[in-house]
Design an enzyme around this catalytic site. Structure first.
Site, PDB file in Angstrom:
ATOM      1  N   HIS A  68      -6.447  -7.174  -0.607  1.00 29.35           N
ATOM      2  CA  HIS A  68      -6.553  -5.705  -0.853  1.00 29.35           C
ATOM      3  C   HIS A  68      -5.705  -5.391  -1.985  1.00 29.35           C
ATOM      4  O   HIS A  68      -4.568  -5.828  -2.185  1.00 29.35           O
ATOM      5  CB  HIS A  68      -6.082  -5.077   0.309  1.00 29.35           C
ATOM      6  CG  HIS A  68      -6.649  -5.468   1.763  1.00 29.35           C
ATOM      7  ND1 HIS A  68      -6.206  -6.538   2.719  1.00 29.35           N
ATOM      8  CD2 HIS A  68      -8.103  -4.885   2.257  1.00 29.35           C
ATOM      9  CE1 HIS A  68      -7.198  -6.441   3.660  1.00 29.35           C
ATOM     10  NE2 HIS A  68      -7.942  -5.639   3.359  1.00 29.35           N
TER      11      HIS A  68
ATOM     12  N   ASP B   4      -2.732 -10.465  -2.598  1.00 32.29           N
ATOM     13  CA  ASP B   4      -3.342 -10.122  -1.401  1.00 32.29           C
ATOM     14  C   ASP B   4      -4.780  -9.733  -1.630  1.00 32.29           C
ATOM     15  O   ASP B   4      -4.969  -9.206  -2.594  1.00 32.29           O
ATOM     16  CB  ASP B   4      -2.463  -8.799  -0.758  1.00 32.29           C
ATOM     17  CG  ASP B   4      -2.930  -8.119   0.654  1.00 32.29           C
ATOM     18  OD1 ASP B   4      -2.041  -8.626   1.636  1.00 32.29           O
ATOM     19  OD2 ASP B   4      -3.925  -7.882   0.684  1.00 32.29           O
TER      20      ASP B   4
ATOM     21  N   HIS C 237       0.623  -1.250   0.330  1.00 30.29           N
ATOM     22  CA  HIS C 237      -0.029   0.074  -0.121  1.00 30.29           C
ATOM     23  C   HIS C 237       0.946   1.391  -0.075  1.00 30.29           C
ATOM     24  O   HIS C 237       0.314   2.511  -0.307  1.00 30.29           O
ATOM     25  CB  HIS C 237      -0.966   0.134   1.208  1.00 30.29           C
ATOM     26  CG  HIS C 237      -2.190  -1.094   1.171  1.00 30.29           C
ATOM     27  ND1 HIS C 237      -2.865  -1.078   0.075  1.00 30.29           N
ATOM     28  CD2 HIS C 237      -2.390  -1.880   2.094  1.00 30.29           C
ATOM     29  CE1 HIS C 237      -3.843  -2.196   0.357  1.00 30.29           C
ATOM     30  NE2 HIS C 237      -3.370  -2.527   1.624  1.00 30.29           N
TER      31      HIS C 237
ATOM     32  N   ASP D 298      -4.495 -13.060   3.111  1.00 31.87           N
ATOM     33  CA  ASP D 298      -5.901 -12.631   3.748  1.00 31.87           C
ATOM     34  C   ASP D 298      -7.033 -12.746   2.815  1.00 31.87           C
ATOM     35  O   ASP D 298      -8.289 -12.449   3.097  1.00 31.87           O
ATOM     36  CB  ASP D 298      -5.735 -10.979   4.299  1.00 31.87           C
ATOM     37  CG  ASP D 298      -4.928 -10.298   3.186  1.00 31.87           C
ATOM     38  OD1 ASP D 298      -4.538 -10.713   2.104  1.00 31.87           O
ATOM     39  OD2 ASP D 298      -4.679  -8.997   3.507  1.00 31.87           O
TER      40      ASP D 298
END
Length: 351
Positions: free
Chosen positions: A164, A162, A125, A249
């Site tokens: 996200h 991931d 991120h 995740d």
């Protein structure tokens, strides 16, 4: 080439600790305990070095690096509502970025056939001038730029699985044509970026491949996207290195998202990547991102590590084409004619 895959680690990963935060040192404690139970899966443990400033500058402005350093030196503090630093954060982030770069050095220097940079904090991120989403420096982006700048690797493919979207990696390479970024991520979900329509810009048009999936997507969806989209891209583009932003995740047990991938799905995706990478002679390295169920994290790594580190390439499998993969093949066809041809050929892709 060295015969053993490598596992990058450092105790600094244990010292960045925000009480009550899901991105916590216990992730590494549990993961390393699991690895010890399996004799580290045959991987050679390597201490991750701290990243030099010049290495970070390939991705981040000095103002950003200095900000994280000052904040940590002052004892830490909140950066946004999800992201906070402590007095140990700067050191941990340096080793996480440095470990990812050291993984690349080993893979491209012929010292290891594969590897895993199992360090925290995560990085995907982090933007050039902004820490966010538990991330401070963009570890996989630093690693990719290490490959192109220090090793002369002409093409690097990054797969971010991931749950996200890796907004930082997406933006860093948005206009680049030497790094192909592919992201499979739950949509809608934090950080709200990564629509399928975002396919890069300028010279990088077609080199950003966003593959959003709905909540409850599981092994069938993820494996199809890897087998039918990512692996054909590896075959067509022939990267000199493949890196995975390996968050766990999307697992069915993870508390921060709603996908339904299992540890067997992660092993299957890794097997498909091994086959595709083997066909083009590209080494494969994983860089740890998210994954907040300790059980899911450990089970997933325990399932994929033997596949990642195996001497022989896994046997081929037939994987049915999911509708999301078919639509992605059609969407990307104007940039990658070989993918368009695959979309017309049928319902399975053998990897």
């Amino acid at each position: 080439m060295g015969s053993s895959p490598i596992w990058l680690r450092h105790d600094a990963s244990l010292r960045h600790d925000i009480p009550g935060h899901p991105e916590r040192p216990q992730r590494i404690v549990a993961l390393e305990a699991e690895a010890q139970r399996h004799d580290w899966f045959g991987f050679e443990r390597v201490e991750a070095p701290a990243a030099a400033r010049e290495l970070l500058h390939a991705v981040h402005r000095e103002e950003h690096v200095a900000f994280i350093e000052r904040l940590s030196a002052s004892g830490g503090g909140m950066i946004d509502m999800d992201t906070a630093a402590t007095g140990a954060t700067f050191e941990a982030a340096l080793h996480a970025a440095g470990g990812a770069a050291a993984l690349v050095d080993a893979l491209l220097g012929g010292d290891a056939p594969a590897g895993f940079a199992a360090l925290r904090p995560p990085g995907h991120h982090a933007e050039p001038e902004r820490a966010m989403g538990f991330c401070f420096f963009n570890n996989v982006a630093v690693a990719a730029r290490r490959a192109t700048a220090a090793h002369g690797c002409p093409r690097v493919l990054i797969l971010d699985w991931d749950v996200h979207h890796g907004n930082g990696t997406n933006d860093i390479f948005h206009a680049a044509d030497d790094v192909l970024f592919v992201s499979i991520h739950e949509w809608p979900l934090y950080p709200g970026t990564g629509p399928a329509s975002d396919m890069g810009a300028g010279a990088g048009a077609g080199y950003t491949v966003n593959l959003p999936v709905p909540a409850a997507s599981g092994d069938e969806t993820y494996r199809s996207l890897v087998d039918q989209v990512v692996c054909p891209l590896i075959t067509l583009w022939e990267p000199g290195l493949v890196l995975v932003s390996a968050g766990f995740d999307a697992h069915r047990l993870d508390p921060l998202a709603d996908c339904r991938v299992t540890e067997h799905g992660y092993a299957g995706m890794t097997a498909a990547l091994r086959r595709a990478c083997g066909a083009v002679g590209a080494p494969l390295g994983l860089v740890l991102e998210g994954g907040y169920s300790l059980e899911a994290l450990c089970w997933s790594v325990a399932a994929l590590a033997p596949v990642l580190g195996a001497e022989s390439v896994p046997a081929s499998e037939d994987v049915a084409v999911h509708p999301l993969a078919a639509r992605a093949l059609d969407r990307l066809g104007r940039f990658w004619p070989g993918l368009a041809a695959q979309a017309e050929r049928g319902t399975t892709w053998r990897t």
